[in-house]
Design a protein around this motif. Structure first.
Motif, PDB file in Angstrom:
ATOM      1  N   LEU A   3      -9.506 -33.349  23.294  1.00 46.87           N
ATOM      2  CA  LEU A   3      -9.073 -32.033  22.818  1.00 46.87           C
ATOM      3  C   LEU A   3     -10.023 -31.512  21.747  1.00 46.87           C
ATOM      4  CD1 LEU A   3      -7.099 -29.712  22.866  1.00 46.87           C
ATOM      5  CD2 LEU A   3      -5.632 -31.010  21.308  1.00 46.87           C
ATOM      6  N   ALA A   4     -10.470 -32.389  20.865  1.00 51.27           N
ATOM      7  CA  ALA A   4     -11.423 -31.981  19.822  1.00 51.27           C
ATOM      8  C   ALA A   4     -12.725 -31.490  20.458  1.00 51.27           C
ATOM      9  CB  ALA A   4     -11.697 -33.140  18.870  1.00 51.27           C
ATOM     10  N   MET A   5     -13.223 -32.220  21.441  1.00 54.55           N
ATOM     11  CA  MET A   5     -14.461 -31.790  22.103  1.00 54.55           C
ATOM     12  C   MET A   5     -14.253 -30.508  22.894  1.00 54.55           C
ATOM     13  SD  MET A   5     -17.079 -33.408  21.208  1.00 54.55           S
ATOM     14  CE  MET A   5     -18.195 -32.677  22.395  1.00 54.55           C
ATOM     15  N   THR A  25     -24.141 -34.265  23.490  1.00 57.65           N
ATOM     16  CA  THR A  25     -24.009 -35.707  23.306  1.00 57.65           C
ATOM     17  C   THR A  25     -24.011 -36.056  21.820  1.00 57.65           C
ATOM     18  OG1 THR A  25     -25.066 -36.153  25.426  1.00 57.65           O
ATOM     19  CG2 THR A  25     -25.060 -37.964  23.819  1.00 57.65           C
ATOM     20  N   ARG A  26     -24.887 -35.417  21.040  1.00 57.66           N
ATOM     21  CA  ARG A  26     -24.914 -35.668  19.595  1.00 57.66           C
ATOM     22  C   ARG A  26     -23.605 -35.236  18.946  1.00 57.66           C
ATOM     23  NH1 ARG A  26     -30.131 -33.639  20.154  1.00 57.66           N
ATOM     24  NH2 ARG A  26     -29.568 -31.682  19.179  1.00 57.66           N
ATOM     25  N   VAL A  31     -18.306 -36.735  16.439  1.00 57.09           N
ATOM     26  CA  VAL A  31     -16.845 -36.809  16.444  1.00 57.09           C
ATOM     27  C   VAL A  31     -16.411 -38.273  16.463  1.00 57.09           C
ATOM     28  CG1 VAL A  31     -14.740 -36.309  17.752  1.00 57.09           C
ATOM     29  CG2 VAL A  31     -16.503 -34.550  17.530  1.00 57.09           C
ATOM     30  N   GLU A  32     -16.970 -39.039  17.378  1.00 60.28           N
ATOM     31  CA  GLU A  32     -16.584 -40.449  17.497  1.00 60.28           C
ATOM     32  C   GLU A  32     -16.863 -41.227  16.221  1.00 60.28           C
ATOM     33  OE1 GLU A  32     -18.606 -41.946  20.941  1.00 60.28           O
ATOM     34  OE2 GLU A  32     -17.327 -40.825  22.322  1.00 60.28           O
ATOM     35  N   ALA A  61      -9.471 -36.636  14.937  1.00 65.77           N
ATOM     36  CA  ALA A  61     -10.445 -36.003  15.830  1.00 65.77           C
ATOM     37  C   ALA A  61     -10.312 -34.486  15.793  1.00 65.77           C
ATOM     38  CB  ALA A  61     -10.280 -36.521  17.259  1.00 65.77           C
ATOM     39  N   LEU A  62      -9.087 -33.984  15.772  1.00 70.40           N
ATOM     40  CA  LEU A  62      -8.897 -32.530  15.698  1.00 70.40           C
ATOM     41  C   LEU A  62      -9.446 -31.967  14.393  1.00 70.40           C
ATOM     42  CD1 LEU A  62      -5.390 -32.053  17.315  1.00 70.40           C
ATOM     43  CD2 LEU A  62      -7.607 -31.324  18.213  1.00 70.40           C
TER      44      LEU A  62
END
Length: 81
Positions: A3-5, A25-26, A31-32, A61-62
């Protein structure tokens, strides 16, 4: 973290920002890594009964996604031909 992505990607699309695979990807890696860092700093033994690291990861993450969206507001759009 999906959801964050999705939120970050939607903002990039609306703003006309680069959708380059390396850039995305970066962003996913950011986020991760920020979520992992936040969870590593959490003392699960001090959390209330019923606390879930999975739910915490989703909420973190959000928040990370929102921070990235704020950072993207200064990024120039990709020129169109």
């Amino acid at each position: 973290m999906r959801l964050a992505m999705d939120m970050v990607m939607a903002h990039r699309i609306v703003r006309g920002l680069s959708l380059d695979r390396d850039r995305i990807t970066r962003l996913r890696d950011v986020v991760e890594s920020r979520v992992i860092l936040a969870l590593e700093e959490t003392d699960a033994a001090q959390m209330p009964e019923g606390w879930s690291w999975q739910e915490a990861a989703e909420k973190i993450a959000l928040q990370v996604g929102l921070a990235i969206v704020r950072e993207q507001k200064n990024e120039p759009p990709v020129p169109t031909d």
